[in-house]
Design a protein around this motif. Structure first.
Motif, short mmCIF file in Angstrom:
data_model
loop_
_atom_site.label_atom_id
_atom_site.label_comp_id
_atom_site.label_asym_id
_atom_site.label_seq_id
_atom_site.Cartn_x
_atom_site.Cartn_y
_atom_site.Cartn_z
N LEU A 150 -50.57 82.71 28.88
CA LEU A 150 -50.91 81.29 28.84
C LEU A 150 -50.25 80.62 27.65
O LEU A 150 -50.18 81.19 26.57
N SER A 151 -49.78 79.40 27.86
CA SER A 151 -49.33 78.61 26.72
C SER A 151 -50.53 78.18 25.90
O SER A 151 -51.67 78.23 26.37
N MET A 152 -50.29 77.76 24.68
CA MET A 152 -51.38 77.30 23.83
C MET A 152 -52.09 76.11 24.49
O MET A 152 -53.33 76.02 24.45
N GLU A 153 -51.33 75.24 25.13
CA GLU A 153 -51.92 74.08 25.79
C GLU A 153 -52.79 74.50 26.98
O GLU A 153 -53.89 73.97 27.18
N GLU A 154 -52.30 75.46 27.78
CA GLU A 154 -53.07 75.94 28.92
C GLU A 154 -54.36 76.62 28.45
O GLU A 154 -55.42 76.43 29.03
N HIS A 155 -54.23 77.41 27.41
CA HIS A 155 -55.39 78.11 26.85
C HIS A 155 -56.48 77.12 26.45
O HIS A 155 -57.65 77.26 26.83
N LYS A 156 -56.10 76.11 25.71
CA LYS A 156 -57.07 75.12 25.25
C LYS A 156 -57.65 74.33 26.41
O LYS A 156 -58.85 74.01 26.43
N ARG A 157 -56.82 74.03 27.40
CA ARG A 157 -57.29 73.28 28.55
C ARG A 157 -58.33 74.09 29.34
O ARG A 157 -59.36 73.55 29.76
#
Length: 288
Positions: free
Chosen positions: A50-57
């Motif tokens: 996961l990208s950092m953005e996907e993870h946070k989302r």
């Protein structure tokens, strides 16, 4: 807080992107079936891709969907201490009830390095922390001595123990006051008999009610019922590891019509021979 059945929830994908609508449906299904806590973005959730953005989302969606009905304990580990700090601080900001932090993989830090890694995260992010020991994935193990040392840090309160070792669990429970949860479905009952308080489960993605009932029965003192459920579900639990997790569990969920059969590379579809074995087991159990 850390007791019962926590599901290490899968991350559904569709055409290479996170399938947010399906993810919400999976979360609701877990709560409907009695799951005691949600763990997004763990190994089962393919966090490593996961990208950092996907993870946070995904963390945000879990928190907003669950809406305090059960605890949300986000996977926030990394082999980079600074990235783990960032993710753990975000979990706190997002409203998570805790953070599950895997031992640093690939780097293979010494016990002192492991201690400093977790101590730094705990210092920078004021949130209850569950250690995660899974040497089959990381190449290193947290020794009971290191766990005992870390347990003296006020917000390090639990450990997901997935080394598959009864001896390891006994030594941890004997040496310190930290809550232990099994990280292996097949070891839930044995570990709880030693003093563990529950499970962070892969199989709960598929049979959430059964995993909850096993853990709760033991906590309620109904050992016979817990043992009966254990033997009933053990073929399904073992089938979830015919190949690398989460390949079998996502294949099963796809066969059940709950998700699209899709992973992030380098994970891929099952070997046909293993798929046939898996299908036979879950069909016999009545899941399809």
């Amino acid at each position: 807080m850390f007791q019962g059945s926590y599901v290490a929830i899968v991350t559904p994908f569709k055409n290479g992107k996170v399938d947010e609508k399906t993810y919400v449906k999976l979360l609701e299904r877990q709560i409907k079936n009695g799951t005691d806590g949600i763990v997004p973005c763990g190994c089962t959730g393919e966090a490593a891709t996961l990208s950092m953005e996907e993870h946070k989302r995904l963390v945000d969606i879990a928190v907003s969907t669950v809406n305090r009905r059960v605890p949300v304990v986000a996977g926030t580990g990394s082999n980079s201490t600074s990235d783990a700090v960032e993710l753990t601080k975000y979990a706190k900001k997002a409203g998570c009830d805790g953070a599950l932090i895997i031992t640093p993989y690939y780097n293979k830090p010494t016990p002192e390095g492991q201690y400093r890694h977790y101590a730094e995260i705990a210092k920078k992010a004021d949130i209850p922390i569950m250690l995660y020991n899974v040497p089959s994935r990381t190449g290193i193990s947290l020794s009971p001595a290191t766990v005992a040392r870390l347990s003296k840090i006020s917000n390090i309160v639990a450990i997901k123990e997935a080394a598959g070792s009864v001896q390891q669990v006994m030594e941890i429970i004997d040496s310190c006051d930290i809550t232990v949860l099994s990280g292996d479905d097949s070891m839930t009952l044995p570990f709880m008999s030693l003093g563990a308080k529950g499970i962070v489960s892969v199989a709960a993605n598929v049979i959430p009610d059964k995993i909850h009932n096993l853990a709760q029965s033991f906590l309620d003192g109904d050992i016979d019922k817990a043992r009966k459920i254990h033997y009933e579900i053990i073929p399904v639990c073992n089938a979830m590891f015919i190949e690398t997790n989460p390949i079998p569990v996502k294949t099963t969920l796809a066969m059940m019509g709950l998700i699209k059969e899709e992973w992030r590379m380098p994970l891929c579809e099952m070997m046909e021979s293993n798929r046939n074995k898996l299908k036979e087991i879950i069909k016999k159990y009545g899941l399809i």
